[in-house]
Design a protein around this motif. Structure first.
Motif, PDB file in Angstrom:
ATOM      1  N   CYS A   1     -57.288  81.135 -18.095  1.00  0.00           N
ATOM      2  CA  CYS A   1     -58.733  81.057 -18.058  1.00  0.00           C
ATOM      3  C   CYS A   1     -59.526  82.059 -17.914  1.00  0.00           C
ATOM      4  O   CYS A   1     -59.186  83.321 -17.752  1.00  0.00           O
TER       5      CYS A   1
ATOM      6  N   LYS B   1     -58.338  76.128  -7.563  1.00  0.00           N
ATOM      7  CA  LYS B   1     -57.716  77.249  -8.285  1.00  0.00           C
ATOM      8  C   LYS B   1     -56.817  76.641  -9.523  1.00  0.00           C
ATOM      9  O   LYS B   1     -55.766  77.593 -10.059  1.00  0.00           O
TER      10      LYS B   1
ATOM     11  N   CYS C   1     -61.950  76.734 -17.103  1.00  0.00           N
ATOM     12  CA  CYS C   1     -62.371  77.470 -15.943  1.00  0.00           C
ATOM     13  C   CYS C   1     -61.379  77.112 -14.998  1.00  0.00           C
ATOM     14  O   CYS C   1     -60.396  76.304 -15.210  1.00  0.00           O
TER      15      CYS C   1
ATOM     16  N   GLN D   1     -60.712  87.863 -16.957  1.00  0.00           N
ATOM     17  CA  GLN D   1     -61.740  89.057 -16.449  1.00  0.00           C
ATOM     18  C   GLN D   1     -61.124  89.556 -15.308  1.00  0.00           C
ATOM     19  O   GLN D   1     -61.276  90.750 -15.318  1.00  0.00           O
ATOM     20  N   SER D   2     -60.319  89.114 -14.507  1.00  0.00           N
ATOM     21  CA  SER D   2     -59.695  89.865 -13.313  1.00  0.00           C
ATOM     22  C   SER D   2     -58.668  90.743 -13.840  1.00  0.00           C
ATOM     23  O   SER D   2     -58.631  91.961 -13.492  1.00  0.00           O
TER      24      SER D   2
ATOM     25  N   GLU E   1     -61.829  83.424 -15.802  1.00  0.00           N
ATOM     26  CA  GLU E   1     -61.663  84.126 -14.713  1.00  0.00           C
ATOM     27  C   GLU E   1     -60.510  85.125 -14.419  1.00  0.00           C
ATOM     28  O   GLU E   1     -60.251  86.179 -14.130  1.00  0.00           O
TER      29      GLU E   1
END
Length: 71
Positions: free
Chosen positions: A26, A55, A50, A31-32, A28
């Motif tokens: 995803c 989660k 997403c 990006q992490s 997120e």
């Protein structure tokens, strides 16, 4: 990311020598990972929409553990 942290901190592997390959992710998570380890190359087969409030990746694969173990 714990596995990458272990490779880097415990075994001295340079992040630039790591290739992170996965099947589904995803935005997120990407990006992490990119924020924590910008030198690591990331290869993924699919980027889903997403994470939901629990989660889980949306739309995702459903409960992969249940599917894998036929439960």
């Amino acid at each position: 990311m714990k596995a990458i942290e272990t490779l880097v901190s415990d075994f001295g592997v340079s992040p630039s020598n790591i290739l992170f390959a996965n099947m589904i992710c995803c935005p997120e998570g990407l990006q992490s990972m990119a924020t924590a380890y910008p030198q690591i190359k990331i290869v993924t087969a699919c980027i889903d929409e997403c994470l939901n409030d629990q989660k889980y990746i949306v739309p995702g694969l459903g409960d992969y553990g249940d599917r894998f173990f036929n439960t």
